[in-house]
Scaffold this motif. Structure first.
Motif: not given
Length: 294
Positions: A8-9, A141, A144-145, A147-150, A152
């Motif tokens: 991860k970042d 999870q 991660q969502e 960080s992936e801009k999911k 919204t």
């Protein structure tokens, strides 16, 4: 389910939703993954103005400290806190800790407050979590969502927040209450084993985590848990191996590496002794491990 924490970042994601319906129930304020290395890192609830917000923070590696109502608690790997952000507390990286890596989520809403009240009343301030427990896996999870801009919209964020709170309820209510009376050094050894079973560790390393001599540790561990340290490690590893056999297409050699065994032959030997089946036979079956282990 994730078997290991992902690469991860280190980032923090903040959300400011205006939808009242979701904000009243359960909503996300922020989620992040950090690694602190400076002793200047310190947060005091007495100086924070974010009223009615609650932080759940889980230590991945290293350790930090938290002081709550004048009492200090060590937050090493596998331990988490859930606190009112503006409460009587402060958490920080102590000078003798090289780093503190943690994942956190800040939530607010009626259901979040109720969960906080329940955990405080039943399980005090610090709660141990298996790294592959449902709340921690869901938190990973969510990060991660984010960080992936999911994430919204407020309804999606509220749904994730409410689900996380329900996972917390379920986990805390199903905790083995017998562990509440375990000595802290034995609990530390148990958490160490749960966090590092993939590595080549054994009773010596568990004794070191407990800060006890090998002889005293082994005797106290058996007295406390009813099994030996090596039996406990074996149980963790075989349980994880069984999960990977049913849920992945990894080879037995790959699974052996993932659960802390040198090779497939050694895993097969231990697995057969524990379950009565080889890994291959278990993979082809629909049987539940709990019916066969030890």
């Amino acid at each position: 389910m994730l078997s290991k924490f992902p690469i991860k970042d280190y980032s923090i994601f903040a959300y400011r939703f205006l939808e009242e319906t979701t904000n009243e129930a359960a909503q996300m304020w922020s989620v992040g993954w950090e690694k602190q290395t400076s002793p200047l890192y310190k947060w005091s609830g007495r100086n924070r103005k974010e009223a009615e917000k609650y932080i759940f923070q889980y230590t991945v590696s290293g350790y930090g400290m938290i002081e709550i109502n004048g009492k200090e608690y060590k937050l090493d790997a596998g331990k988490a806190f859930l606190i009112n952000i503006s409460g009587n507390h402060q958490y920080y990286l102590p000078k003798n800790s090289e780093h503190w890596e943690f994942i956190f989520i800040t939530l607010y809403g009626m259901h979040v407050e109720k969960c906080w009240n329940y955990i405080q009343s039943q399980h005090h301030f610090i709660v141990p979590f298996h790294p592959e427990s449902s709340p921690i896996q869901l938190l990973v999870q969510i990060f991660q969502e984010a960080s992936e801009k999911k994430i919204t919209n407020p309804f999606q964020a509220s749904s994730l927040s409410y689900r996380f709170i329900m996972e917390l309820y379920q986990y805390v209510k199903s905790l083995d209450t017998s562990t509440e009376d375990w000595p802290e050094n034995i609990l530390n050894a148990v958490l160490f084993a749960r966090n590092h079973f993939q590595k080549e560790i054994g009773p010596d390393e568990m004794a070191e985590a407990a800060n006890l001599s090998r002889f005293h540790f082994s005797r106290l561990f058996k007295q406390t848990t009813g099994i030996t340290p090596i039996q406990y490690l074996t149980k963790i590893r075989i349980t994880k191996a069984a999960e990977l056999l049913h849920q992945t297409k990894y080879s037995v050699e790959e699974i052996a590496t993932n659960v802390g065994y040198a090779n497939a032959n050694y895993l097969t030997k231990v697995f057969r002794k524990a379950t009565g089946m080889t890994p291959g036979q278990f993979r082809k079956s629909n049987q539940v491990l709990g019916d066969h282990l030890f």
